[in-house]
Design a protein around this motif. Sequence first.
Motif, PDB file in Angstrom:
ATOM      1  N   ARG A 294      -3.990 -28.825  43.899  1.00 56.04           N
ATOM      2  CA  ARG A 294      -4.967 -29.638  43.178  1.00 56.04           C
ATOM      3  C   ARG A 294      -6.330 -28.956  43.046  1.00 56.04           C
ATOM      4  O   ARG A 294      -7.291 -29.588  42.621  1.00 56.04           O
ATOM      5  N   SER A 295      -6.407 -27.698  43.433  1.00 59.66           N
ATOM      6  CA  SER A 295      -7.675 -26.984  43.290  1.00 59.66           C
ATOM      7  C   SER A 295      -7.393 -25.551  42.860  1.00 59.66           C
ATOM      8  O   SER A 295      -6.238 -25.102  42.835  1.00 59.66           O
ATOM      9  N   GLU A 296      -8.442 -24.840  42.540  1.00 65.68           N
ATOM     10  CA  GLU A 296      -8.320 -23.435  42.151  1.00 65.68           C
ATOM     11  C   GLU A 296      -8.719 -22.496  43.293  1.00 65.68           C
ATOM     12  O   GLU A 296      -8.902 -21.299  43.087  1.00 65.68           O
ATOM     13  N   SER A 297      -8.855 -23.022  44.493  1.00 63.93           N
ATOM     14  CA  SER A 297      -9.275 -22.205  45.640  1.00 63.93           C
ATOM     15  C   SER A 297      -8.290 -21.072  45.907  1.00 63.93           C
ATOM     16  O   SER A 297      -7.073 -21.241  45.759  1.00 63.93           O
ATOM     17  N   GLN A 298      -8.812 -19.937  46.326  1.00 64.73           N
ATOM     18  CA  GLN A 298      -7.971 -18.816  46.712  1.00 64.73           C
ATOM     19  C   GLN A 298      -7.188 -19.174  47.976  1.00 64.73           C
ATOM     20  O   GLN A 298      -7.638 -19.983  48.786  1.00 64.73           O
ATOM     21  N   VAL A 299      -6.035 -18.528  48.145  1.00 65.42           N
ATOM     22  CA  VAL A 299      -5.191 -18.810  49.311  1.00 65.42           C
ATOM     23  C   VAL A 299      -5.958 -18.576  50.607  1.00 65.42           C
ATOM     24  O   VAL A 299      -5.864 -19.366  51.554  1.00 65.42           O
ATOM     25  N   ARG A 300      -6.752 -17.517  50.656  1.00 64.62           N
ATOM     26  CA  ARG A 300      -7.502 -17.235  51.893  1.00 64.62           C
ATOM     27  C   ARG A 300      -8.525 -18.336  52.182  1.00 64.62           C
ATOM     28  O   ARG A 300      -8.776 -18.669  53.348  1.00 64.62           O
ATOM     29  N   ASP A 301      -9.108 -18.899  51.121  1.00 63.49           N
ATOM     30  CA  ASP A 301     -10.080 -19.983  51.322  1.00 63.49           C
ATOM     31  C   ASP A 301      -9.387 -21.264  51.781  1.00 63.49           C
ATOM     32  O   ASP A 301      -9.926 -22.011  52.601  1.00 63.49           O
ATOM     33  N   VAL A 302      -8.185 -21.507  51.251  1.00 68.70           N
ATOM     34  CA  VAL A 302      -7.405 -22.662  51.704  1.00 68.70           C
ATOM     35  C   VAL A 302      -7.049 -22.501  53.175  1.00 68.70           C
ATOM     36  O   VAL A 302      -7.144 -23.450  53.965  1.00 68.70           O
ATOM     37  N   ALA A 303      -6.666 -21.289  53.551  1.00 70.25           N
ATOM     38  CA  ALA A 303      -6.308 -21.024  54.952  1.00 70.25           C
ATOM     39  C   ALA A 303      -7.482 -21.336  55.875  1.00 70.25           C
ATOM     40  O   ALA A 303      -7.322 -22.027  56.893  1.00 70.25           O
ATOM     41  N   LEU A 304      -8.660 -20.862  55.513  1.00 72.24           N
ATOM     42  CA  LEU A 304      -9.842 -21.098  56.350  1.00 72.24           C
ATOM     43  C   LEU A 304     -10.216 -22.578  56.383  1.00 72.24           C
ATOM     44  O   LEU A 304     -10.595 -23.112  57.424  1.00 72.24           O
ATOM     45  N   ALA A 305     -10.085 -23.264  55.240  1.00 73.23           N
ATOM     46  CA  ALA A 305     -10.453 -24.678  55.170  1.00 73.23           C
ATOM     47  C   ALA A 305      -9.532 -25.551  56.011  1.00 73.23           C
ATOM     48  O   ALA A 305      -9.894 -26.680  56.360  1.00 73.23           O
ATOM     49  N   CYS A 306      -8.372 -25.022  56.341  1.00 74.30           N
ATOM     50  CA  CYS A 306      -7.399 -25.807  57.121  1.00 74.30           C
ATOM     51  C   CYS A 306      -7.200 -25.252  58.528  1.00 74.30           C
ATOM     52  O   CYS A 306      -6.211 -25.560  59.197  1.00 74.30           O
ATOM     53  N   GLY A 307      -8.159 -24.422  58.961  1.00 73.57           N
ATOM     54  CA  GLY A 307      -8.182 -24.019  60.357  1.00 73.57           C
ATOM     55  C   GLY A 307      -7.300 -22.853  60.741  1.00 73.57           C
ATOM     56  O   GLY A 307      -6.989 -22.679  61.928  1.00 73.57           O
ATOM     57  N   PHE A 308      -6.900 -22.013  59.777  1.00 74.45           N
ATOM     58  CA  PHE A 308      -6.072 -20.847  60.094  1.00 74.45           C
ATOM     59  C   PHE A 308      -6.953 -19.604  60.142  1.00 74.45           C
ATOM     60  O   PHE A 308      -7.759 -19.366  59.240  1.00 74.45           O
ATOM     61  N   ALA A 309      -6.758 -18.812  61.182  1.00 72.59           N
ATOM     62  CA  ALA A 309      -7.639 -17.672  61.417  1.00 72.59           C
ATOM     63  C   ALA A 309      -7.456 -16.575  60.379  1.00 72.59           C
ATOM     64  O   ALA A 309      -8.391 -15.824  60.085  1.00 72.59           O
TER      65      ALA A 309
END
Length: 337
Positions: A294-309
């Motif tokens: 539902r967004s255009e966020s990059q995969v790395r940004d999604v990872a960080l937003a959901c608590g993945f290092a």
Amino acid sequence: MARVSTAANLAATVSSDSGQAKTFGFLLIPNFTTIGFASAIETLRMTNLAARRPLYRTLVIAQDLEPVQASNGMRVVPDHYLADVPQLDAIFVVGSNPMPAKYPRELINWLRRQAAHGIPLAGICTGSHLLACSGLLNGYRCTLHWEDIEQVKERFPDIVISNQLFELDRDRYTCSGGTASMDMTLQLIAREPNGVEIATRAAELLLCDRMRGAREQQRVPLRQKLGHAQPKLSQIVAIMEANLEEPLELEELAQLNEVSVRQLERLFHKYLEHTPSQYYLQLRLSRARDLLLRSESQVRDVALACGFASPAHFSKCYSRFFGHSPRGERKQSPLHS
């Protein structure tokens, strides 16, 4: 009284090569759920449009030729009654809401005869209940709406009932109802030759943002799982949901809620059938999926937003849970194709 019949539509939809089309029958039980019925039958219509040829014919079936009333009061005129149904390639049983205490013997016997002839049977919402009452889910995995799961489990303890959106087990297809019947039908279409491409185009016509897979679970409200007896656990989960970007350690969660880590683990195991860490991870992955789709966020940004290092760790966890990578998830979505 609203009167709906598919017979007139079939003449316009099915062309001279309709002999190659599969014929699916929709057996309507009185007080059936309209959304489950419509989500499945409209998916087949859109599939014909997407394929630009008639791949599927649909027929509405009832116990007799009287209009069948839905749970919302709408009445549907059937094309056939039990005694005059033509040869079918599958039967979708659209269940009633609420579930009746028993079903007519004629209906049960008819379904048993169809199963004996090898015709695949599907249950939409509480349609699974009728199949279970007919003895046609023994040895199969199935599902139905989360409100009815416990009741059906109690009555049929030997049937494997999951909390998935839908289950495709050999020649039995069951779904939880609502728009999940659309997901189930799209997945059945995707199984056919060139089916993935056609199902994807049909999903676009339906304005369906993605084709949900069978591994996805119904989103049962936590209050339904817990009732009012576990306010402490509800509070812990609320804290988890508010701290997805920077997940809290179990010790912090326990301290904030004035319980020991051992008590915390017992609560989750007893009421949610997961460890606290597993449940927390699922919350983060579910949030990640929403962001991916539902967004255009990059995969790395999604990872960080959901608590993945790191993106690598995120991708590994995501693939293990959903069966495909974050990038693969986006490729399957019409919104990102």
